[in-house]
Write a protein that holds these residues in place. Sequence first.
Motif, PDB file in Angstrom:
ATOM      1  N   ASP A   1       8.697  -5.255   6.316  1.00 30.19           N
ATOM      2  CA  ASP A   1      10.230  -4.723   6.423  1.00 30.19           C
ATOM      3  C   ASP A   1      10.311  -3.489   7.156  1.00 30.19           C
ATOM      4  OD1 ASP A   1      12.933  -5.100   5.712  1.00 30.19           O
ATOM      5  OD2 ASP A   1      12.893  -3.656   4.275  1.00 30.19           O
ATOM      6  N   SER A   2      11.264  -3.462   7.988  1.00 28.26           N
ATOM      7  CA  SER A   2      11.266  -2.148   8.718  1.00 28.26           C
ATOM      8  C   SER A   2      12.906  -1.786   9.006  1.00 28.26           C
ATOM      9  CB  SER A   2      10.784  -2.568  10.250  1.00 28.26           C
ATOM     10  OG  SER A   2      11.791  -3.344  10.774  1.00 28.26           O
ATOM     11  N   GLN A   3      13.057  -0.555   9.013  1.00 28.05           N
ATOM     12  CA  GLN A   3      14.521   0.025   8.730  1.00 28.05           C
ATOM     13  C   GLN A   3      14.302   1.308   9.677  1.00 28.05           C
ATOM     14  OE1 GLN A   3      15.240   0.804   4.778  1.00 28.05           O
ATOM     15  NE2 GLN A   3      17.440   0.310   5.557  1.00 28.05           N
ATOM     16  N   MET A   4      15.590   1.425  10.686  1.00 29.90           N
ATOM     17  CA  MET A   4      15.423   2.788  11.548  1.00 29.90           C
ATOM     18  C   MET A   4      15.761   3.813  10.640  1.00 29.90           C
ATOM     19  SD  MET A   4      15.236   4.113  14.691  1.00 29.90           S
ATOM     20  CE  MET A   4      15.410   2.636  15.882  1.00 29.90           C
ATOM     21  N   LEU A   5      15.292   4.806  10.921  1.00 31.88           N
ATOM     22  CA  LEU A   5      15.673   6.027   9.929  1.00 31.88           C
ATOM     23  C   LEU A   5      17.009   6.510  10.242  1.00 31.88           C
ATOM     24  CD1 LEU A   5      12.291   8.419  10.082  1.00 31.88           C
ATOM     25  CD2 LEU A   5      13.154   6.756   8.368  1.00 31.88           C
ATOM     26  N   PRO A   6      17.690   7.103   9.508  1.00 29.90           N
ATOM     27  CA  PRO A   6      19.046   7.426   9.667  1.00 29.90           C
ATOM     28  C   PRO A   6      19.251   8.258  10.891  1.00 29.90           C
ATOM     29  CG  PRO A   6      18.613   7.630   7.245  1.00 29.90           C
ATOM     30  CD  PRO A   6      17.393   7.298   8.211  1.00 29.90           C
ATOM     31  N   ASP A   7      18.285   9.254  11.210  1.00 27.64           N
ATOM     32  CA  ASP A   7      18.576  10.253  12.235  1.00 27.64           C
ATOM     33  C   ASP A   7      17.980   9.653  13.528  1.00 27.64           C
ATOM     34  OD1 ASP A   7      15.924  10.438  11.778  1.00 27.64           O
ATOM     35  OD2 ASP A   7      15.987  12.563  11.247  1.00 27.64           O
ATOM     36  N   PHE A   8      17.541   8.449  13.314  1.00 28.82           N
ATOM     37  CA  PHE A   8      16.778   7.762  14.775  1.00 28.82           C
ATOM     38  C   PHE A   8      15.446   8.173  15.127  1.00 28.82           C
ATOM     39  CE2 PHE A   8      21.662   7.060  14.975  1.00 28.82           C
ATOM     40  CZ  PHE A   8      21.310   5.512  14.712  1.00 28.82           C
ATOM     41  N   SER A   9      14.874   9.219  14.236  1.00 27.00           N
ATOM     42  CA  SER A   9      13.471   9.705  14.761  1.00 27.00           C
ATOM     43  C   SER A   9      12.434   8.940  14.426  1.00 27.00           C
ATOM     44  CB  SER A   9      13.345  10.832  13.967  1.00 27.00           C
ATOM     45  OG  SER A   9      13.243  10.650  12.627  1.00 27.00           O
ATOM     46  N   GLY A  10      12.332   7.629  13.911  1.00 28.09           N
ATOM     47  CA  GLY A  10      11.373   6.713  13.839  1.00 28.09           C
ATOM     48  C   GLY A  10      11.823   5.751  13.004  1.00 28.09           C
ATOM     49  N   VAL A  11      10.700   4.832  12.619  1.00 31.69           N
ATOM     50  CA  VAL A  11      10.943   3.587  11.713  1.00 31.69           C
ATOM     51  C   VAL A  11      10.211   3.581  10.496  1.00 31.69           C
ATOM     52  CG1 VAL A  11      10.487   1.003  11.814  1.00 31.69           C
ATOM     53  CG2 VAL A  11      11.221   2.055  14.028  1.00 31.69           C
ATOM     54  N   GLN A  12      10.996   3.181   9.472  1.00 31.86           N
ATOM     55  CA  GLN A  12      10.035   3.040   8.079  1.00 31.86           C
ATOM     56  C   GLN A  12       9.950   1.784   7.903  1.00 31.86           C
ATOM     57  OE1 GLN A  12      11.975   5.050   4.672  1.00 31.86           O
ATOM     58  NE2 GLN A  12      10.732   3.657   3.462  1.00 31.86           N
ATOM     59  N   LEU A  13       8.218   1.725   7.592  1.00 30.46           N
ATOM     60  CA  LEU A  13       7.818   0.338   7.360  1.00 30.46           C
ATOM     61  C   LEU A  13       7.411   0.373   5.891  1.00 30.46           C
ATOM     62  CD1 LEU A  13       5.101  -0.555  10.108  1.00 30.46           C
ATOM     63  CD2 LEU A  13       7.565  -1.546  10.011  1.00 30.46           C
ATOM     64  N   THR A  14       7.898  -1.098   5.383  1.00 32.68           N
ATOM     65  CA  THR A  14       7.551  -1.195   3.965  1.00 32.68           C
ATOM     66  C   THR A  14       6.895  -2.425   3.896  1.00 32.68           C
ATOM     67  OG1 THR A  14       9.554  -0.286   3.095  1.00 32.68           O
ATOM     68  CG2 THR A  14       8.346  -1.541   1.651  1.00 32.68           C
ATOM     69  N   LEU A  15       5.455  -2.456   3.548  1.00 31.59           N
ATOM     70  CA  LEU A  15       4.453  -3.395   3.496  1.00 31.59           C
ATOM     71  C   LEU A  15       4.371  -4.019   2.137  1.00 31.59           C
ATOM     72  CD1 LEU A  15       1.604  -2.035   5.896  1.00 31.59           C
ATOM     73  CD2 LEU A  15       3.897  -3.194   6.467  1.00 31.59           C
ATOM     74  N   THR A  16       4.348  -5.327   1.892  1.00 31.24           N
ATOM     75  CA  THR A  16       4.170  -6.005   0.590  1.00 31.24           C
ATOM     76  C   THR A  16       3.125  -6.669   0.577  1.00 31.24           C
ATOM     77  OG1 THR A  16       6.577  -5.514   0.129  1.00 31.24           O
ATOM     78  CG2 THR A  16       5.121  -7.119  -1.439  1.00 31.24           C
ATOM     79  N   LEU A  17       1.825  -6.491  -0.153  1.00 31.52           N
ATOM     80  CA  LEU A  17       0.697  -7.252   0.097  1.00 31.52           C
ATOM     81  C   LEU A  17       0.887  -8.605  -0.851  1.00 31.52           C
ATOM     82  CD1 LEU A  17      -0.240  -4.344   0.866  1.00 31.52           C
ATOM     83  CD2 LEU A  17      -2.607  -5.037   0.084  1.00 31.52           C
ATOM     84  N   PRO A  18       0.234  -9.635  -0.390  1.00 25.38           N
ATOM     85  CA  PRO A  18       0.345 -10.881  -1.116  1.00 25.38           C
ATOM     86  C   PRO A  18      -0.345 -10.573  -2.679  1.00 25.38           C
ATOM     87  CG  PRO A  18      -1.157 -11.088   0.511  1.00 25.38           C
ATOM     88  CD  PRO A  18      -0.781  -9.865   0.682  1.00 25.38           C
ATOM     89  N   GLY A  19       0.287 -11.415  -3.430  1.00 27.01           N
ATOM     90  CA  GLY A  19      -0.069 -11.158  -4.703  1.00 27.01           C
ATOM     91  C   GLY A  19      -0.390 -11.936  -5.907  1.00 27.01           C
TER      92      GLY A  19
END
Length: 72
Positions: A54-72
């Motif tokens: 899952d990815s989201q642009m940071l509010p200040d547009f300085s980068g991208v936050q990734l959230t990785l969820t491993l299978p489980g």
Amino acid sequence: MTPRDLRGLTPPQPLEIILAEVDAAAPGQQLGYVLPHFPGPLVPLLAQQGVAVDSQMLPDFSGVQLTLTLPG
């Protein structure tokens, strides 16, 4: 979970760190990262391992936050 900020690293360090941490993580675990841009080459590598991205642009547009969820 506080995302790990990898924006100051030179390629391919962020990719190598993320792949190593995914390999070491427990099933079902979530990992978070902040990168300077969307990591297009990384996504197919994670998909091969069944990792949801899952990815989201940071509010200040300085980068991208990734959230990785491993299978489980």
